[in-house]
Design an enzyme around this catalytic site. Sequence first.
Site, PDB file in Angstrom:
ATOM      1  N   SER A 153      -5.996 -12.979   3.864  1.00 53.48           N
ATOM      2  CA  SER A 153      -5.242 -12.093   2.976  1.00 53.48           C
ATOM      3  C   SER A 153      -4.964 -10.763   3.670  1.00 53.48           C
ATOM      4  O   SER A 153      -5.453 -10.501   4.777  1.00 53.48           O
ATOM      5  CB  SER A 153      -6.031 -11.862   1.684  1.00 53.48           C
ATOM      6  OG  SER A 153      -7.258 -11.197   1.960  1.00 53.48           O
ATOM      7  N   TYR A 154      -4.210  -9.931   2.985  1.00 53.40           N
ATOM      8  CA  TYR A 154      -3.840  -8.618   3.532  1.00 53.40           C
ATOM      9  C   TYR A 154      -5.098  -7.826   3.888  1.00 53.40           C
ATOM     10  O   TYR A 154      -5.975  -7.638   3.040  1.00 53.40           O
ATOM     11  CB  TYR A 154      -3.008  -7.860   2.505  1.00 53.40           C
ATOM     12  CG  TYR A 154      -2.423  -6.564   3.011  1.00 53.40           C
ATOM     13  CD1 TYR A 154      -1.562  -6.544   4.098  1.00 53.40           C
ATOM     14  CD2 TYR A 154      -2.740  -5.361   2.387  1.00 53.40           C
ATOM     15  CE1 TYR A 154      -1.014  -5.370   4.549  1.00 53.40           C
ATOM     16  CE2 TYR A 154      -2.187  -4.169   2.828  1.00 53.40           C
ATOM     17  CZ  TYR A 154      -1.332  -4.178   3.916  1.00 53.40           C
ATOM     18  OH  TYR A 154      -0.801  -2.995   4.374  1.00 53.40           O
ATOM     19  N   PRO A 155      -5.220  -7.365   5.147  1.00 53.57           N
ATOM     20  CA  PRO A 155      -6.493  -6.788   5.586  1.00 53.57           C
ATOM     21  C   PRO A 155      -6.656  -5.290   5.352  1.00 53.57           C
ATOM     22  O   PRO A 155      -7.631  -4.708   5.814  1.00 53.57           O
ATOM     23  CB  PRO A 155      -6.484  -7.093   7.092  1.00 53.57           C
ATOM     24  CG  PRO A 155      -5.042  -7.028   7.464  1.00 53.57           C
ATOM     25  CD  PRO A 155      -4.285  -7.552   6.277  1.00 53.57           C
TER      26      PRO A 155
ATOM     27  N   ASP B  79       0.863  -1.171   0.000  1.00 47.93           N
ATOM     28  CA  ASP B  79       0.000   0.000   0.000  1.00 47.93           C
ATOM     29  C   ASP B  79       0.906   1.230   0.000  1.00 47.93           C
ATOM     30  O   ASP B  79       2.128   1.113  -0.029  1.00 47.93           O
ATOM     31  CB  ASP B  79      -0.959  -0.002   1.203  1.00 47.93           C
ATOM     32  CG  ASP B  79      -0.236  -0.165   2.530  1.00 47.93           C
ATOM     33  OD1 ASP B  79       1.005   0.023   2.581  1.00 47.93           O
ATOM     34  OD2 ASP B  79      -0.899  -0.469   3.536  1.00 47.93           O
TER      35      ASP B  79
ATOM     36  N   SER C 277      -0.319 -10.171  -1.544  1.00 46.43           N
ATOM     37  CA  SER C 277      -1.447  -9.767  -0.692  1.00 46.43           C
ATOM     38  C   SER C 277      -1.776 -10.807   0.371  1.00 46.43           C
ATOM     39  O   SER C 277      -2.628 -10.572   1.221  1.00 46.43           O
ATOM     40  CB  SER C 277      -2.689  -9.516  -1.548  1.00 46.43           C
ATOM     41  OG  SER C 277      -3.031 -10.672  -2.288  1.00 46.43           O
TER      42      SER C 277
END
Length: 654
Positions: free
Chosen positions: A359-361, A122, A154
Amino acid sequence: MKVLCVAEKNSIAKAVSNILSGGQLTTKNTNFPYVKNYEFTYSGFNFTGSNASCEVVMTSVAGHLTGVDFDNQQYGWGKCNPSELFDANLSNTKNKDQQKIAENIRKSARNVDYLMIWTDCDREGEYIGWEIYEEAKKLNNRLNDNTLYRAIFSHLERNHILGAARNPQRLDKRAVDAVGTRIELDLRTGVSFTRLLTDTMARKVQASQQQSMPPPNNSNSNKKENVVVSYGPCQFPTLGFVVDRFERIRNFKKEEFWTIQLVVSEQDQGVQSNNITNFQWDRGHLFDRLAVLTFYELCLELAGNKARVVDIKSKQVNKWRPLPLTTVELQKNCSRYLKMNARDSLAAAEKLYQKGFISYPRTETDTFPPSMDLKSLVEKQGQENSSAWFAYAKNLLDTNNNNHNKFKFPRSGSHDDKAHPPIHPIIGLGRDASITVNERRVYEYVVRHFLASCSEDGKGQMTSISLNWNDEIFNANGLVVLERNWLDVYPWMKWENSKTMPRLEMNQEVIISKAEMKNGYTSPPKPMTESELIMLMDANGIGTDATIAEHIEKIKARKYITSDKVGKDSYLNPTILGVALVHGFETIGLEDSFAKPFQRREMEDDLKKICGGTLTRRDVVTDIINKYKGYYNRTNQNKNRLLQVYDQVKRSLS
């Protein structure tokens, strides 16, 4: 070839190292106890130009590697006019832990040929990656933009990580600039206004709080708590939402209204049934009693107890399955359904991600890529028979039964951050998984939401009947749920059969069992819930999906709002100080810039333009700082008004 890989957290570094090395790795301690170095060989990097094995050291940071601050000798509290901070020089800083981590980065990078960043994908992760790069090249002049790579991932599923290692990209320098812009603006505006507000109001606020506190009964009773009246460009609009709801409730005046209701019994129509149906007036309710009474008496006089069926409609309706899960939706629904605050739910999701369960939160995306194999993820949930949703997941993929509810690719929303897919489970949760109670609850929510999004919509039959009573129309609706589908795995959403509709035909004359003129009163809105506040912040661009929880917790910590439990629900209410700050800035004409979301939303839009290449960091910083200099001057000239408003609010709420 030697490659240094750096992740954002040690847990990610460990998981990735185990995958890339096939479990054949050596773990070494560093001078910081929570960061380890993992050494192994790997031959899958495409940037080395061959399939030869590379010597890899994988390590991590622990969040940001540097901070940004003013020189304390020149610009410390009380050493300068706060307005000077808008133009003061900034320097990078490191605390003791960051210094230890940075030393490990420099040592590990000294002899490597390539640097590969494995931070979260991100904006913030790009900036942390840039911090790592700046530190790594201090002792290695071979590291440059051509030897710097970035893994895009991710979640921590094995094939996904191997794909990320084989297909690296470059750091997004525009995203780095956008984060640097936000950090600089938040520091300059936050510190300057915090010092101004604290110097102006702290003494009065402290005296007021001491008067309202019960007398102390311990040995530290002579200690005074220092009051800091802080400002943050996200904190104040967040506070503004809570104060606005509070004032709407406080200023609410109930009004009486009137309506007409018809009651129809099937028994009165010659049908052997006890079914009774209420028909609601098409005009809704009116605040003029005489007008409603006139309609009511005319209908009674001219039509008596008879009405005519003028419309019957029956149609299939769907209860839409949820869109794929975003960070904001996760926080909002964990607050609403699980009664967990945003900070705790996001922290639990982060731990689940680091342990490889989800997965990536941190994602704004509510659309799954068409190429993603979601059936395999559902299948994993149908293999762990200790879970409460095991049978549901298994049946979702079973093509041999007569179940209406089959796997269906999720609906697509309107958001795609191009970085991460929606939040989804990666592996099943074993009976003996080492996770906390909160992590287990959040995992269950993520799985149930995912399975619901992969299911068929709920299906029902809606019947609507309209009656004409002396040209006044009255309506009744009835729902029969035919297929619950996703609702069977999502217990927080209700969709139930309504009361059975009467068996009537078009143009049939209906005997009215009872015609009533009824009154009622408007009711005030309820106090703000955290779920509602999250939704308002997201809709108005206040904070990011990852920082919304931080801003809410900050205004709690500053005692601008309190969280008050009523039954099972918690409501957010402003304190005297919180109300006074919002009204104080309204009084001096700065409500749109401070207590409303417009200024922050404008900055977030500018950051997106930096990422898109249409604005530069210098453009945005210069524009917004010039605006804040004007806000500062106006606030400084009206300091006494802020104190007067505080006294007024205190009197009115005491």
